[in-house]
Design a protein around this motif. Structure first.
Motif, PDB file in Angstrom:
ATOM      1  N   GLN A  61      47.415  37.916  40.118  1.00 38.43           N
ATOM      2  CA  GLN A  61      46.600  37.434  39.008  1.00 38.43           C
ATOM      3  C   GLN A  61      45.212  37.077  39.522  1.00 38.43           C
ATOM      4  O   GLN A  61      45.062  36.407  40.547  1.00 38.43           O
ATOM      5  CB  GLN A  61      47.253  36.208  38.379  1.00 38.43           C
ATOM      6  CG  GLN A  61      46.456  35.621  37.240  1.00 38.43           C
ATOM      7  CD  GLN A  61      47.127  34.387  36.663  1.00 38.43           C
ATOM      8  OE1 GLN A  61      48.227  34.025  37.064  1.00 38.43           O
ATOM      9  NE2 GLN A  61      46.456  33.744  35.738  1.00 38.43           N
ATOM     10  N   ILE A  62      44.197  37.524  38.829  1.00 39.50           N
ATOM     11  CA  ILE A  62      42.816  37.242  39.186  1.00 39.50           C
ATOM     12  C   ILE A  62      42.425  35.907  38.566  1.00 39.50           C
ATOM     13  O   ILE A  62      42.651  35.682  37.372  1.00 39.50           O
ATOM     14  CB  ILE A  62      41.881  38.354  38.649  1.00 39.50           C
ATOM     15  CG1 ILE A  62      42.315  39.730  39.156  1.00 39.50           C
ATOM     16  CG2 ILE A  62      40.434  38.064  38.981  1.00 39.50           C
ATOM     17  CD1 ILE A  62      42.166  39.947  40.630  1.00 39.50           C
ATOM     18  N   TYR A  63      41.860  35.010  39.367  1.00 40.35           N
ATOM     19  CA  TYR A  63      41.365  33.738  38.834  1.00 40.35           C
ATOM     20  C   TYR A  63      40.081  33.363  39.567  1.00 40.35           C
ATOM     21  O   TYR A  63      39.868  33.759  40.707  1.00 40.35           O
ATOM     22  CB  TYR A  63      42.423  32.634  38.935  1.00 40.35           C
ATOM     23  CG  TYR A  63      42.796  32.233  40.341  1.00 40.35           C
ATOM     24  CD1 TYR A  63      42.144  31.170  40.971  1.00 40.35           C
ATOM     25  CD2 TYR A  63      43.799  32.897  41.035  1.00 40.35           C
ATOM     26  CE1 TYR A  63      42.481  30.788  42.262  1.00 40.35           C
ATOM     27  CE2 TYR A  63      44.137  32.526  42.324  1.00 40.35           C
ATOM     28  CZ  TYR A  63      43.480  31.469  42.926  1.00 40.35           C
ATOM     29  OH  TYR A  63      43.821  31.105  44.212  1.00 40.35           O
ATOM     30  N   PRO A  64      39.198  32.623  38.903  1.00 41.29           N
ATOM     31  CA  PRO A  64      37.909  32.277  39.507  1.00 41.29           C
ATOM     32  C   PRO A  64      37.990  31.029  40.380  1.00 41.29           C
ATOM     33  O   PRO A  64      38.823  30.151  40.162  1.00 41.29           O
ATOM     34  CB  PRO A  64      37.018  32.016  38.289  1.00 41.29           C
ATOM     35  CG  PRO A  64      37.969  31.504  37.258  1.00 41.29           C
ATOM     36  CD  PRO A  64      39.278  32.230  37.502  1.00 41.29           C
ATOM     37  N   THR A  76      35.615  40.221  41.233  1.00 36.20           N
ATOM     38  CA  THR A  76      34.173  40.172  40.968  1.00 36.20           C
ATOM     39  C   THR A  76      33.570  38.900  41.544  1.00 36.20           C
ATOM     40  O   THR A  76      34.290  37.973  41.922  1.00 36.20           O
ATOM     41  CB  THR A  76      33.884  40.185  39.456  1.00 36.20           C
ATOM     42  OG1 THR A  76      34.466  39.019  38.865  1.00 36.20           O
ATOM     43  CG2 THR A  76      34.426  41.435  38.784  1.00 36.20           C
ATOM     44  N   TYR A  77      32.247  38.869  41.578  1.00 33.97           N
ATOM     45  CA  TYR A  77      31.541  37.648  41.952  1.00 33.97           C
ATOM     46  C   TYR A  77      30.250  37.558  41.166  1.00 33.97           C
ATOM     47  O   TYR A  77      29.675  38.564  40.750  1.00 33.97           O
ATOM     48  CB  TYR A  77      31.268  37.580  43.451  1.00 33.97           C
ATOM     49  CG  TYR A  77      30.273  38.601  43.945  1.00 33.97           C
ATOM     50  CD1 TYR A  77      28.920  38.288  44.034  1.00 33.97           C
ATOM     51  CD2 TYR A  77      30.678  39.866  44.321  1.00 33.97           C
ATOM     52  CE1 TYR A  77      27.999  39.225  44.494  1.00 33.97           C
ATOM     53  CE2 TYR A  77      29.778  40.807  44.774  1.00 33.97           C
ATOM     54  CZ  TYR A  77      28.434  40.471  44.856  1.00 33.97           C
ATOM     55  OH  TYR A  77      27.526  41.398  45.291  1.00 33.97           O
ATOM     56  N   THR A  78      29.827  36.339  40.932  1.00 32.79           N
ATOM     57  CA  THR A  78      28.568  36.070  40.248  1.00 32.79           C
ATOM     58  C   THR A  78      27.887  34.930  40.985  1.00 32.79           C
ATOM     59  O   THR A  78      28.506  33.898  41.238  1.00 32.79           O
ATOM     60  CB  THR A  78      28.814  35.653  38.783  1.00 32.79           C
ATOM     61  OG1 THR A  78      29.567  36.678  38.142  1.00 32.79           O
ATOM     62  CG2 THR A  78      27.510  35.446  38.052  1.00 32.79           C
ATOM     63  N   ILE A 119      33.715  33.409  42.463  1.00 34.06           N
ATOM     64  CA  ILE A 119      34.432  34.616  42.850  1.00 34.06           C
ATOM     65  C   ILE A 119      35.749  34.651  42.088  1.00 34.06           C
ATOM     66  O   ILE A 119      36.508  33.682  42.111  1.00 34.06           O
ATOM     67  CB  ILE A 119      34.687  34.656  44.366  1.00 34.06           C
ATOM     68  CG1 ILE A 119      33.355  34.669  45.120  1.00 34.06           C
ATOM     69  CG2 ILE A 119      35.552  35.853  44.740  1.00 34.06           C
ATOM     70  CD1 ILE A 119      33.480  34.596  46.624  1.00 34.06           C
ATOM     71  N   SER A 120      35.975  35.767  41.408  1.00 31.63           N
ATOM     72  CA  SER A 120      37.241  35.979  40.698  1.00 31.63           C
ATOM     73  C   SER A 120      38.027  37.029  41.470  1.00 31.63           C
ATOM     74  O   SER A 120      37.611  38.180  41.572  1.00 31.63           O
ATOM     75  CB  SER A 120      36.983  36.466  39.272  1.00 31.63           C
ATOM     76  OG  SER A 120      36.351  35.467  38.517  1.00 31.63           O
ATOM     77  N   ASN A 137      43.103  36.924  48.552  1.00 34.72           N
ATOM     78  CA  ASN A 137      41.679  37.037  48.872  1.00 34.72           C
ATOM     79  C   ASN A 137      40.994  35.678  48.888  1.00 34.72           C
ATOM     80  O   ASN A 137      40.133  35.430  49.728  1.00 34.72           O
ATOM     81  CB  ASN A 137      40.966  37.978  47.900  1.00 34.72           C
ATOM     82  CG  ASN A 137      41.088  39.428  48.310  1.00 34.72           C
ATOM     83  OD1 ASN A 137      41.509  39.753  49.418  1.00 34.72           O
ATOM     84  ND2 ASN A 137      40.728  40.323  47.406  1.00 34.72           N
ATOM     85  N   HIS A 138      41.352  34.793  47.976  1.00 35.86           N
ATOM     86  CA  HIS A 138      40.769  33.445  47.991  1.00 35.86           C
ATOM     87  C   HIS A 138      41.080  32.760  49.327  1.00 35.86           C
ATOM     88  O   HIS A 138      40.207  32.108  49.913  1.00 35.86           O
ATOM     89  CB  HIS A 138      41.265  32.602  46.821  1.00 35.86           C
ATOM     90  CG  HIS A 138      40.570  32.878  45.522  1.00 35.86           C
ATOM     91  ND1 HIS A 138      39.220  32.718  45.343  1.00 35.86           N
ATOM     92  CD2 HIS A 138      41.062  33.302  44.331  1.00 35.86           C
ATOM     93  CE1 HIS A 138      38.888  33.023  44.098  1.00 35.86           C
ATOM     94  NE2 HIS A 138      39.993  33.385  43.462  1.00 35.86           N
TER      95      HIS A 138
END
Length: 136
Positions: free
Chosen positions: A38-41, A84-86, A96-97, A102-103
């Motif tokens: 699951q992708i989370y920011p 992604t990143y912003t 970073i999402s 990866n986190h």
């Protein structure tokens, strides 16, 4: 009765830990089980990292290239993935999402960079400044 309760609690904790350690499940911050993919920011502060131009402008592009290369490059949008990143220059941070693995890698990488910079900084302070004195 107390031993049974304690044993069942420990067994339950061991099961949760084993699921959390697997590649398919992660433990969310609130303790619930979550999908490890699951992708989370998450917000990462960059104010103390080498992400500034010579005129002092926030420029994290090179650092993010390193982050992408040191994690799973195919997970990022540039590699066909969903991560992604912003950047937020006003806060000197990046959101970073990505997924849990990866986190973890990003946190480890940034901590290593900070540790290395701190070590280099202490070495610079330990070196004598000015010319060497000649023996009398």
């Amino acid at each position: 009765m107390w031993r049974f309760t304690r044993l069942s609690t420990l067994l339950g904790f061991a099961i949760v830990c084993s699921f959390a350690a697997s590649n398919s499940v992660a433990v969310a911050e609130d303790g619930r089980m979550a999908d490890a993919n699951q992708i989370y920011p998450a917000v990462y502060r960059f104010y103390d990292l080498p992400v500034f131009t010579t005129d002092g402008k926030f420029y994290p592009k090179l650092m993010m290239q390193l982050v992408r290369a040191m994690t799973s490059p195919s997970d990022w949008e540039e590699g066909g993935g969903k991560s992604t990143y912003t950047s937020y220059p006003q806060n000197l941070c990046i959101v970073i999402s990505t997924h849990h693995r990866n986190h973890d890698k990003i946190t480890k990488l940034l901590n290593e960079i900070r540790s290395h910079r701190a070590t280099e900084g202490s070495r610079d302070r330990d070196e004598p400044s000015g010319a060497l004195e000649s023996p009398s």
